[in-house]
Enzyme design. Structure first.
Site, PDB file in Angstrom:
ATOM      1  N   ASP A 271       0.843  -1.198   0.000  1.00 36.98           N
ATOM      2  CA  ASP A 271       0.000   0.000   0.000  1.00 36.98           C
ATOM      3  C   ASP A 271       0.884   1.256   0.000  1.00 36.98           C
ATOM      4  O   ASP A 271       1.893   1.321   0.697  1.00 36.98           O
ATOM      5  CB  ASP A 271      -0.905  -0.009   1.243  1.00 36.98           C
ATOM      6  CG  ASP A 271      -2.064   0.964   1.116  1.00 36.98           C
ATOM      7  OD1 ASP A 271      -3.206   0.499   1.000  1.00 36.98           O
ATOM      8  OD2 ASP A 271      -1.820   2.188   1.133  1.00 36.98           O
TER       9      ASP A 271
ATOM     10  N   THR B 107     -12.229   3.465  -0.953  1.00 37.81           N
ATOM     11  CA  THR B 107     -11.877   4.639  -1.764  1.00 37.81           C
ATOM     12  C   THR B 107     -11.454   4.260  -3.174  1.00 37.81           C
ATOM     13  O   THR B 107     -11.500   5.093  -4.075  1.00 37.81           O
ATOM     14  CB  THR B 107     -10.726   5.434  -1.097  1.00 37.81           C
ATOM     15  OG1 THR B 107      -9.590   4.577  -0.942  1.00 37.81           O
ATOM     16  CG2 THR B 107     -11.158   5.991   0.246  1.00 37.81           C
TER      17      THR B 107
ATOM     18  N   HIS C  37     -10.443  -5.157  -3.356  1.00 38.44           N
ATOM     19  CA  HIS C  37      -9.119  -5.474  -2.810  1.00 38.44           C
ATOM     20  C   HIS C  37      -9.241  -5.860  -1.357  1.00 38.44           C
ATOM     21  O   HIS C  37     -10.179  -5.457  -0.665  1.00 38.44           O
ATOM     22  CB  HIS C  37      -8.175  -4.275  -2.961  1.00 38.44           C
ATOM     23  CG  HIS C  37      -8.727  -3.007  -2.392  1.00 38.44           C
ATOM     24  ND1 HIS C  37      -9.611  -2.214  -3.075  1.00 38.44           N
ATOM     25  CD2 HIS C  37      -8.536  -2.409  -1.191  1.00 38.44           C
ATOM     26  CE1 HIS C  37      -9.935  -1.175  -2.324  1.00 38.44           C
ATOM     27  NE2 HIS C  37      -9.304  -1.275  -1.178  1.00 38.44           N
TER      28      HIS C  37
HETATM   29  P1  5GP Z   1      -9.733   1.316   0.525  1.00 43.17           P
HETATM   30  O1  5GP Z   1      -9.787   2.577   1.344  1.00 43.17           O
HETATM   31  O2  5GP Z   1     -10.444   1.487  -0.805  1.00 43.17           O
HETATM   32  O3  5GP Z   1     -10.173   0.091   1.247  1.00 43.17           O
HETATM   33  O4  5GP Z   1      -8.200   1.076   0.226  1.00 43.17           O
HETATM   34  C1  5GP Z   1      -7.532   1.677  -0.821  1.00 43.17           C
HETATM   35  C2  5GP Z   1      -6.072   1.614  -0.498  1.00 43.17           C
HETATM   36  O5  5GP Z   1      -5.335   1.816  -1.699  1.00 43.17           O
HETATM   37  C3  5GP Z   1      -5.612   2.689   0.478  1.00 43.17           C
HETATM   38  O6  5GP Z   1      -5.037   2.066   1.617  1.00 43.17           O
HETATM   39  C4  5GP Z   1      -4.598   3.520  -0.324  1.00 43.17           C
HETATM   40  O7  5GP Z   1      -3.505   3.939   0.451  1.00 43.17           O
HETATM   41  C5  5GP Z   1      -4.190   2.552  -1.423  1.00 43.17           C
HETATM   42  N1  5GP Z   1      -3.795   3.186  -2.658  1.00 43.17           N
HETATM   43  C6  5GP Z   1      -4.485   4.136  -3.344  1.00 43.17           C
HETATM   44  N2  5GP Z   1      -3.844   4.466  -4.467  1.00 43.17           N
HETATM   45  C7  5GP Z   1      -2.719   3.704  -4.512  1.00 43.17           C
HETATM   46  C8  5GP Z   1      -1.647   3.589  -5.447  1.00 43.17           C
HETATM   47  O8  5GP Z   1      -1.591   4.254  -6.491  1.00 43.17           O
HETATM   48  N3  5GP Z   1      -0.666   2.688  -5.158  1.00 43.17           N
HETATM   49  C9  5GP Z   1      -0.710   1.911  -4.028  1.00 43.17           C
HETATM   50  N4  5GP Z   1       0.301   1.064  -3.831  1.00 43.17           N
HETATM   51  N5  5GP Z   1      -1.704   1.989  -3.128  1.00 43.17           N
HETATM   52  C10 5GP Z   1      -2.701   2.875  -3.372  1.00 43.17           C
END
Ligand code: 5GP
Ligand code: ZN
Length: 113
Positions: free
Chosen positions: A30, A95, A100
């Site tokens: 992440d 987000t 995932h």
């Molecule tokens: P969510 O909030 O949708 O469950 O998790 C999305 C995750 O994706 C977040 O923890 C955020 O830091 C990660 N993330 C968002 N954009 C990117 C990216 O471009 N590269 C990586 N490695 N992680 C990302």
């Protein structure tokens, strides 16, 4: 999905720190780690979230969980403990709308979220 950042990461169009890859999943660190170990495991197939999963994805979903367990072992955190988290929907904190699973470890987690 042309404008999906995780599809672009899977295809290598956006760089990522790869942890593991096979025919079904891609796992990478992440970009904003919430714990010392914070890996994202994503299906190579675009699904916007758990709500889009169907019976035909049963093998994929099981594979993601077993991949998380194997990565926890590989990364040396399996014995101490880890969390596998899926956020589904905005109120859950999702987000990025490519399904995932977060693998989180390396800290003492106390609360639910
Ligand atoms: P969510 O909030 O949708 O469950 O998790 C999305 C995750 O994706 C977040 O923890 C955020 O830091 C990660 N993330 C968002 N954009 C990117 C990216 O471009 N590269 C990586 N490695 N992680 C990302
Ligand atoms: Zn996608």
């Amino acid at each position: 999905m042309n404008d999906c950042i995780f599809c672009k990461i899977v295809k290598g169009e956006i760089p990522s720190k790869k942890v593991y890859e096979d025919e079904l999943v891609y796992a990478f660190y992440d970009i904003a780690p919430a714990a010392p170990v914070h890996v994202l495991i994503v299906p190579k197939e675009h699904l916007s979230g758990m709500n889009e999963a169907e019976e035909k994805h049963e093998k994929l979903l099981g594979h993601i969980l077993l991949t998380a367990q194997k990565l926890a072992k590989t990364l040396g955190v399996a014995e101490d403990g880890y969390r596998i988290i899926n956020n589904c929907g905005e109120k859950a904190g999702q987000t990025v709308f490519h399904m995932h699973f977060h693998l989180l470890a390396g800290a003492q987690f106390t609360n639910l979220v």
